[in-house]
Structures are given as structure tokens and as C-alpha cells.
Scaffold this motif. Structure first.
Motif, PDB file in Angstrom:
ATOM      1  N   GLY A  73       0.790  -1.225   0.000  1.00  0.00           N
ATOM      2  CA  GLY A  73       0.000   0.000   0.000  1.00  0.00           C
ATOM      3  C   GLY A  73       0.818   1.269   0.000  1.00  0.00           C
ATOM      4  N   ALA A  74       2.112   1.163   0.357  1.00  0.00           N
ATOM      5  CA  ALA A  74       2.964   2.356   0.363  1.00  0.00           C
ATOM      6  C   ALA A  74       3.353   2.710  -1.073  1.00  0.00           C
ATOM      7  CB  ALA A  74       4.209   2.108   1.197  1.00  0.00           C
ATOM      8  N   TYR A  75       3.630   3.969  -1.281  1.00  0.00           N
ATOM      9  CA  TYR A  75       4.072   4.405  -2.607  1.00  0.00           C
ATOM     10  C   TYR A  75       5.522   3.977  -2.847  1.00  0.00           C
ATOM     11  CZ  TYR A  75      -0.097   7.352  -2.646  1.00  0.00           C
ATOM     12  OH  TYR A  75      -1.389   7.811  -2.619  1.00  0.00           O
ATOM     13  N   ASP A  76       5.838   3.688  -4.086  1.00  0.00           N
ATOM     14  CA  ASP A  76       7.191   3.252  -4.431  1.00  0.00           C
ATOM     15  C   ASP A  76       8.171   4.413  -4.518  1.00  0.00           C
ATOM     16  OD1 ASP A  76       6.185   0.598  -4.802  1.00  0.00           O
ATOM     17  OD2 ASP A  76       5.471   1.200  -6.796  1.00  0.00           O
ATOM     18  N   GLN A  77       7.668   5.639  -4.668  1.00  0.00           N
ATOM     19  CA  GLN A  77       8.524   6.795  -4.936  1.00  0.00           C
ATOM     20  C   GLN A  77       8.978   7.475  -3.635  1.00  0.00           C
ATOM     21  OE1 GLN A  77       5.525   6.316  -6.651  1.00  0.00           O
ATOM     22  NE2 GLN A  77       6.646   5.486  -8.408  1.00  0.00           N
ATOM     23  N   ASN A  78      10.284   7.749  -3.567  1.00  0.00           N
ATOM     24  CA  ASN A  78      10.802   8.558  -2.463  1.00  0.00           C
ATOM     25  C   ASN A  78      10.906  10.029  -2.857  1.00  0.00           C
ATOM     26  OD1 ASN A  78      13.028   8.079  -4.259  1.00  0.00           O
ATOM     27  ND2 ASN A  78      14.419   8.772  -2.628  1.00  0.00           N
ATOM     28  N   GLU A  79      10.506  10.330  -4.085  1.00  0.00           N
ATOM     29  CA  GLU A  79      10.552  11.696  -4.607  1.00  0.00           C
ATOM     30  C   GLU A  79       9.212  11.956  -5.291  1.00  0.00           C
ATOM     31  OE1 GLU A  79      14.217  13.755  -6.580  1.00  0.00           O
ATOM     32  OE2 GLU A  79      13.098  12.747  -8.162  1.00  0.00           O
ATOM     33  N   VAL A  80       8.510  12.996  -4.833  1.00  0.00           N
ATOM     34  CA  VAL A  80       7.157  13.243  -5.336  1.00  0.00           C
ATOM     35  C   VAL A  80       6.978  14.723  -5.639  1.00  0.00           C
ATOM     36  CG1 VAL A  80       6.185  11.314  -4.031  1.00  0.00           C
ATOM     37  CG2 VAL A  80       6.200  13.609  -3.024  1.00  0.00           C
ATOM     38  N   VAL A  81       5.931  15.011  -6.385  1.00  0.00           N
ATOM     39  CA  VAL A  81       5.526  16.389  -6.654  1.00  0.00           C
ATOM     40  C   VAL A  81       4.127  16.580  -6.080  1.00  0.00           C
ATOM     41  CG1 VAL A  81       4.931  18.065  -8.443  1.00  0.00           C
ATOM     42  CG2 VAL A  81       6.950  16.626  -8.702  1.00  0.00           C
ATOM     43  N   MET A  82       3.945  17.632  -5.293  1.00  0.00           N
ATOM     44  CA  MET A  82       2.645  17.925  -4.696  1.00  0.00           C
ATOM     45  C   MET A  82       1.997  19.080  -5.444  1.00  0.00           C
ATOM     46  SD  MET A  82       1.702  18.624  -0.687  1.00  0.00           S
ATOM     47  CE  MET A  82       2.379  20.301  -0.585  1.00  0.00           C
ATOM     48  N   ASN A  83       0.750  18.890  -5.849  1.00  0.00           N
ATOM     49  CA  ASN A  83      -0.011  19.923  -6.548  1.00  0.00           C
ATOM     50  C   ASN A  83      -0.682  20.827  -5.528  1.00  0.00           C
ATOM     51  OD1 ASN A  83       0.172  19.010  -9.478  1.00  0.00           O
ATOM     52  ND2 ASN A  83      -0.556  17.146  -8.477  1.00  0.00           N
ATOM     53  N   VAL A  84      -0.133  22.025  -5.376  1.00  0.00           N
ATOM     54  CA  VAL A  84      -0.583  22.935  -4.316  1.00  0.00           C
ATOM     55  C   VAL A  84      -1.708  23.799  -4.870  1.00  0.00           C
ATOM     56  CG1 VAL A  84       0.136  24.637  -2.615  1.00  0.00           C
ATOM     57  CG2 VAL A  84       1.763  22.917  -3.411  1.00  0.00           C
ATOM     58  N   THR A  85      -2.932  23.313  -4.724  1.00  0.00           N
ATOM     59  CA  THR A  85      -4.080  24.019  -5.285  1.00  0.00           C
ATOM     60  C   THR A  85      -4.635  25.095  -4.360  1.00  0.00           C
ATOM     61  OG1 THR A  85      -5.485  22.235  -4.439  1.00  0.00           O
ATOM     62  CG2 THR A  85      -4.756  22.076  -6.731  1.00  0.00           C
ATOM     63  N   GLY A  86      -4.259  25.079  -3.089  1.00  0.00           N
ATOM     64  CA  GLY A  86      -4.768  26.073  -2.151  1.00  0.00           C
ATOM     65  C   GLY A  86      -5.992  25.542  -1.416  1.00  0.00           C
ATOM     66  N   PRO A  87      -6.604  26.389  -0.585  1.00  0.00           N
ATOM     67  CA  PRO A  87      -6.351  27.822  -0.407  1.00  0.00           C
ATOM     68  C   PRO A  87      -5.088  28.108   0.401  1.00  0.00           C
ATOM     69  CG  PRO A  87      -8.002  27.096   1.155  1.00  0.00           C
ATOM     70  CD  PRO A  87      -7.691  25.909   0.283  1.00  0.00           C
ATOM     71  N   VAL A  88      -4.787  29.406   0.535  1.00  0.00           N
ATOM     72  CA  VAL A  88      -3.625  29.798   1.324  1.00  0.00           C
ATOM     73  C   VAL A  88      -3.844  29.379   2.771  1.00  0.00           C
ATOM     74  CG1 VAL A  88      -3.079  31.730  -0.204  1.00  0.00           C
ATOM     75  CG2 VAL A  88      -4.541  32.115   1.771  1.00  0.00           C
ATOM     76  N   GLY A  89      -2.729  29.115   3.449  1.00  0.00           N
ATOM     77  CA  GLY A  89      -2.812  28.695   4.835  1.00  0.00           C
ATOM     78  C   GLY A  89      -1.642  27.820   5.211  1.00  0.00           C
ATOM     79  N   SER A  90      -1.702  27.260   6.407  1.00  0.00           N
ATOM     80  CA  SER A  90      -0.626  26.428   6.941  1.00  0.00           C
ATOM     81  C   SER A  90      -1.015  24.957   6.835  1.00  0.00           C
ATOM     82  CB  SER A  90      -0.336  26.793   8.400  1.00  0.00           C
ATOM     83  OG  SER A  90       0.113  28.135   8.498  1.00  0.00           O
ATOM     84  N   TYR A  91      -0.071  24.156   6.366  1.00  0.00           N
ATOM     85  CA  TYR A  91      -0.327  22.738   6.148  1.00  0.00           C
ATOM     86  C   TYR A  91       0.879  21.927   6.621  1.00  0.00           C
ATOM     87  CZ  TYR A  91      -3.986  24.592   3.108  1.00  0.00           C
ATOM     88  OH  TYR A  91      -5.074  25.269   2.621  1.00  0.00           O
ATOM     89  N   GLN A  92       0.781  20.603   6.458  1.00  0.00           N
ATOM     90  CA  GLN A  92       1.884  19.714   6.777  1.00  0.00           C
ATOM     91  C   GLN A  92       2.001  18.644   5.691  1.00  0.00           C
ATOM     92  OE1 GLN A  92       0.954  18.158  10.676  1.00  0.00           O
ATOM     93  NE2 GLN A  92       2.062  19.789  11.718  1.00  0.00           N
ATOM     94  N   VAL A  93       3.240  18.341   5.333  1.00  0.00           N
ATOM     95  CA  VAL A  93       3.538  17.208   4.463  1.00  0.00           C
ATOM     96  C   VAL A  93       4.194  16.133   5.334  1.00  0.00           C
ATOM     97  CG1 VAL A  93       4.823  16.393   2.456  1.00  0.00           C
ATOM     98  CG2 VAL A  93       3.832  18.681   2.445  1.00  0.00           C
ATOM     99  N   THR A  94       3.699  14.903   5.238  1.00  0.00           N
ATOM    100  CA  THR A  94       4.176  13.816   6.090  1.00  0.00           C
ATOM    101  C   THR A  94       4.675  12.661   5.227  1.00  0.00           C
ATOM    102  OG1 THR A  94       2.574  14.413   7.801  1.00  0.00           O
ATOM    103  CG2 THR A  94       3.539  12.210   7.932  1.00  0.00           C
ATOM    104  N   ALA A  95       5.798  12.077   5.635  1.00  0.00           N
ATOM    105  CA  ALA A  95       6.347  10.907   4.951  1.00  0.00           C
ATOM    106  C   ALA A  95       6.797   9.885   5.993  1.00  0.00           C
ATOM    107  CB  ALA A  95       7.511  11.291   4.051  1.00  0.00           C
ATOM    108  N   ALA A  96       6.386   8.647   5.804  1.00  0.00           N
ATOM    109  CA  ALA A  96       6.810   7.553   6.677  1.00  0.00           C
ATOM    110  C   ALA A  96       7.356   6.432   5.794  1.00  0.00           C
ATOM    111  CB  ALA A  96       5.650   7.045   7.526  1.00  0.00           C
ATOM    112  N   GLU A  97       8.568   5.964   6.110  1.00  0.00           N
ATOM    113  CA  GLU A  97       9.211   4.938   5.292  1.00  0.00           C
ATOM    114  C   GLU A  97       8.696   3.554   5.654  1.00  0.00           C
ATOM    115  OE1 GLU A  97      13.388   5.390   5.089  1.00  0.00           O
ATOM    116  OE2 GLU A  97      13.635   3.927   3.471  1.00  0.00           O
TER     117      GLU A  97
END
Length: 293
Positions: free
Chosen positions: A94-118
Motif C-alpha cells: 500500500g505504500a508508494y514506491d517513490q521517495n521523490e514526489v511532486v505535490m499539486n498545491v491548489t490552495g487555499p492559502v494557509g498552513s499545512y503539513q507534508v508527512t512521509a513515513a518509510e
């Protein structure tokens, strides 16, 4: 926690989180203490695989990529992420195979978090997920905007560069493209419109909110727009902004379209600055008019 490194890679900037502790550094974009991304951007993030679980005893590890903004992830070539790997006989975990990704930042403006677990993927037996994932705070900000000041004009060919009045909102420095089109005083187009690129404007890593500034259009650029010379009968120039980037929007790479900035082709919301060159009056000879009495 596994010894690993989470990084946000945007064009040439690398934002690193060291082993065991989240330490956000920004070697190439000064004046920014938290990872900031422009709305509408494609932001690239990377986690270095933990060497302890990427030996010959393991298949390449996977990663559980999430964010709390509902933003989608994709591969750096624009394809969807894959989740085909796993432990043992490569049963998908179920985990993604990629250790390098692109995130599509559609908004809205504000504070967020990106999380990665190996996710480890041993060839024999079952793998496991890092129970203490890496978390990178991300602030989504608006694209820069500008507004032109009041129109102006003067008599005769200008002897010095035109300083276009404007106010800017964003995060300096700025790259701005102005479009300069010329017309005669009857509103007929003349000459050849010119694009004027202004780079590293307002050379300070400062947040601006409707901050006054001046944008330089040289005499030579005005002449070129007018067809090589200023017509003696006068003319005017309409100046608009067709692109504007600040230090935040410039650091993103739009992988899907292979351009190095977020589209921002209407930063002045259709606003135009007009500069008139009026003909210099030529005083006619004095005539003595005979009295009729």
C-alpha cells in the motif's frame, strides 16, 4: 526513528530535515523561515531512503506520503504515484514506491503539513512502517500582485528613462515582464510592441503589501515600441504586466509543463499604465491685424 532525510527540492533550493530532528534550512532563498509555496505550484519533495533497510536483504523501501490539505501527489514526470512494491513475494503493502514526489498545491492559502513515513520491504518476512514519520510544515501563499499608479505624460521626446509608478504585494525579489505598446494620438497602433523584463527588482528579502516602487522602461525601449523614433505629432504608450514572480513562486518547478515558475500572467488584474508624449507646440509668426475703424 530511522536515520533518514526529508527535503523539499524546488528548482535549485534544497530544504533539508536532518536525522532524528526536523531542522528547516534554506540555503538559497533567504528571509524565509518555514517552507513556503505559492498557490498553484507543483512543489517537489524528497526523502532519502534509510540505508539500514535498503541493503541486499530488502527490496527498495516504500513511503506513505500524506498531507492535510487534500493536495494530490504525482511523480516528477507527471505520472501517478505507484504502489506495486512490498515484502516477500512483492505483495503490495500500500505504500508508494517513490521517495521523490511532486505535490499539486491548489490552495487555499494557509498552513499545512507534508508527512512521509518509510515502509521497509524485506525480501523474506514482513516489513514495517516508521512509527515516527517526518513532518514538514508548509505555508501556502498567494502569487504576487501589482497595481499601476496614475497615468502621466509630457511634451516632446523623453530625455530620460520612464519610471513607471506601481505598488507591489508579495515577497521580494521580483521578476516582472512589462508589455509596452505604442499608439498615435488618434489611438491607432504604431511600431512594434516590446516586452521588457525586469529581474531581481526590490533587492531585499522583504514582505511587501501595496509597497510603492518604480519600474524602469528605457528611452530605447520606448523608441523601439514606437517604431524606432518618437513621432513629432505625439503618441502614447500602454504598459501592462504580463508576468510577475517573487522569491516564493520562482523556486517552484512546474514538472508537468517544464517551465520554471508558476503561471502568473495577470499580476495587475488588467490594470494599465498610460504615458503620453505630446507634440511640442510651434509658435506661429506674429501677425499685425489691421484695425477696421
Amino acid at each position: 526513528m530511522n536515520v533518514k532525510r526529508m527535503a523539499a527540492v524546488m528548482i535549485t533550493a534544497v530544504f533539508a530535515a536532518g536525522a532524528y530532528a526536523q531542522v528547516y534550512t534554506l540555503p538559497s532563498v533567504s528571509g524565509e523561515g518555514t517552507d513556503s509555496v505559492a498557490i498553484g505550484s507543483k512543489a517537489k519533495y524528497q526523502v532519502t531512503r534509510d540505508p539500514a533497510v535498503n541493503t541486499p536483504l530488502f527490496n527498495a523501501s516504500g513511503f506513505w506520503w500524506t498531507n492535510n490539505g487534500g493536495f494530490t501527489f504525482e511523480q516528477t514526470n507527471g505520472s501517478p504515484l505507484t504502489a506495486t512494491g512490498g515484502s516477500g513475494a512483492q505483495t503490495p503493502d500500500g505504500a508508494y514506491d517513490q521517495n521523490e514526489v511532486v505535490m499539486n498545491v491548489t490552495g487555499p492559502v494557509g498552513s499545512y503539513q507534508v508527512t512521509a513515513a518509510e515502509q521497509s520491504r524485506p525480501i523474506t518476512g514482513s516489513g514495517c512502517v516508521d512509527p515516527t514519520p517526518e513532518v514538514l510544515p508548509v505555508v501556502v501563499v498567494n502569487l504576487p500582485t501589482m497595481a499601476f499608479g496614475a497615468d502621466s505624460g509630457g511634451c516632446g521626446a523623453p530625455a530620460s528613462n520612464l519610471l513607471v509608478p506601481a505598488t507591489v504585494t508579495g515577497y521580494g525579489k521580483y521578476d516582472i515582464r512589462l508589455h509596452v505598446a505604442a499608439y498615435d494620438l488618434s489611438a491607432n497602433p504604431i511600431g512594434t510592441a516590446q516586452d521588457v523584463d525586469i529581474t531581481n527588482h526590490m533587492n531585499a528579502y522583504t514582505t511587501h503589501a501595496n509597497t510603492p516602487t518604480r519600474l524602469t522602461v528605457t528611452v530605447a525601449q520606448l523608441q523601439a515600441a514606437a517604431g524606432g523614433s518618437f513621432p513629432p505629432a505625439g503618441c502614447y504608450f500602454d504598459i501592462s504586466a504580463t508576468n510577475m514572480q517573487d522569491r516564493i513562486s520562482k523556486k517552484h518547478h512546474n514538472y508537468a509543463f517544464n517551465v520554471t515558475e508558476v503561471t502568473n500572467n495577470n499580476p495587475a488584474s488588467g490594470d494599465t499604465y498610460r504615458f503620453y508624449i505630446y507634440p511640442v507646440p510651434t509658435t506661429q509668426p506674429i501677425q499685425h491685424i489691421q484695425n477696421n475703424w
